[in-house]
Motif scaffolding. Structure first.
Motif, PDB file in Angstrom:
ATOM      1  N   LEU A   1       0.828  -1.206   0.000  1.00  0.00           N
ATOM      2  CA  LEU A   1       0.000   0.000   0.000  1.00  0.00           C
ATOM      3  C   LEU A   1       0.865   1.261   0.000  1.00  0.00           C
ATOM      4  N   HIS A   2       0.440   2.258  -0.782  1.00  0.00           N
ATOM      5  CA  HIS A   2       1.069   3.580  -0.831  1.00  0.00           C
ATOM      6  C   HIS A   2       2.488   3.561  -1.403  1.00  0.00           C
ATOM      7  N   GLN A   3       2.851   2.482  -2.072  1.00  0.00           N
ATOM      8  CA  GLN A   3       4.155   2.430  -2.733  1.00  0.00           C
ATOM      9  C   GLN A   3       3.978   2.713  -4.222  1.00  0.00           C
ATOM     10  N   LYS A   4       4.951   3.395  -4.801  1.00  0.00           N
ATOM     11  CA  LYS A   4       4.872   3.796  -6.202  1.00  0.00           C
ATOM     12  C   LYS A   4       6.018   3.172  -6.996  1.00  0.00           C
ATOM     13  N   PRO A   5       5.730   2.704  -8.206  1.00  0.00           N
ATOM     14  CA  PRO A   5       6.807   2.162  -9.046  1.00  0.00           C
ATOM     15  C   PRO A   5       7.691   3.277  -9.579  1.00  0.00           C
TER      16      PRO A   5
END
Length: 271
Positions: A73-77
């Protein structure tokens, strides 16, 4: 009226293999609520433990669940500066991509068909997947735009349909099976999810759902039942906690059922 000419294009002529990816496996169902995403996540986990190089694409663009189910959750590539492709997130050794990494969990994706087509194409071809033995694709429920785009864009090695034991689920599973046949996606078989429940070890199994004609239908149509996954509350808790069930309970009856599923899939695809 003008007659059709030989210039009419077959949409499946657009197919082109994804470089470095040996097999794409589509996990579908005719309806929601049968545990399709749970099966997709734990199948990917099981395949990775053999070991294989595995990617997992959450193609449910309207209702992505992968970020929560696998603890991202809330992680971006990121973006690869050389080829400008999206760098998938990685957890438990699996390459991951989901619309849920790009939009906040509670924001709706309000798109028409052409935007879905483009998004699926980008998830396939503009993500830096690298070399994979398997890319597991968790399809949205139903038989709509996403699976059609997937089938038109890339060769899919096999499709798996997830179904619960009762006839109300079988009705929709038949639609998913017929969809794979119509799109010329080889059907590997059906996973019977939440097949039974044991209150404690050694107890006789209890049927949570009325037993329908699933087995009769599969036998009559020569479709394989790949695995029967028992129900256990910890499977649902694992989804909520972001740690896949197979990671926490690999030797449980349910964990072994997921491992058996991966074993059968590998045998069917003969990697």
């Amino acid at each position: 009226m003008n007659k059709q000419t030989g210039s009419s294009k077959n949409p499946f002529d657009q197919q082109s293999p994804l470089e470095g990816i040996k097999h794409i496996i589509a996990i579908g169902s005719g309806k929601g609520g049968v545990g399709k995403s749970t099966v997709a996540v734990n199948l990917a986990m099981a395949l990775s433990k053999y070991p294989n190089r595995v990617g997992l694409l959450d193609a449910d663009l309207y209702g992505p669940s992968l970020p929560r189910m696998i603890g991202c959750l809330h992680q971006k590539p990121g973006i690869n500066p050389k080829n400008k492709k999206v760098i998938p997130l990685k957890r438990f050794g699996i390459e991951l991509m989901s619309m849920g990494f790009l939009v906040e969990e509670d924001l709706p994706v309000i798109w028409r068909g052409p935007m879905l087509f483009k998004a699926v194409d980008q998830f396939l071809k503009e993500v830096n997947w690298g070399a994979l033995d398997y890319l597991v694709v968790d399809l949205p429920p139903g038989t709509g735009d996403v699976v059609l785009t997937l089938a038109q864009k890339v060769p899919v090695s096999g499709g798996i349909v997830v179904c619960t034991p009762q006839n109300i689920a079988l009705v929709d599973a038949k639609k998913a099976l017929n969809m794979f046949a119509h799109l010329k996606i080889p059907c590997l078989g059906v996973v019977e999810n939440m097949s039974s429940f044991k209150a404690k070890a050694g107890d006789p199994p209890i049927s949570l759902f009325p037993r329908g004609q699933l087995d009769t239908y599969l036998k009559a149509n020569k479709i394989k039942k790949l695995s029967s996954i028992p129900f256990h509350p910890d499977v649902g808790l694992s989804c909520e906690s972001g740690v896949p069930f197979l990671e926490s309970y690999p030797d449980s009856e349910e964990g072994l059922a997921f491992s058996k599923l991966a074993e059968v899939v590998q045998s069917e695809l003969k990697v």
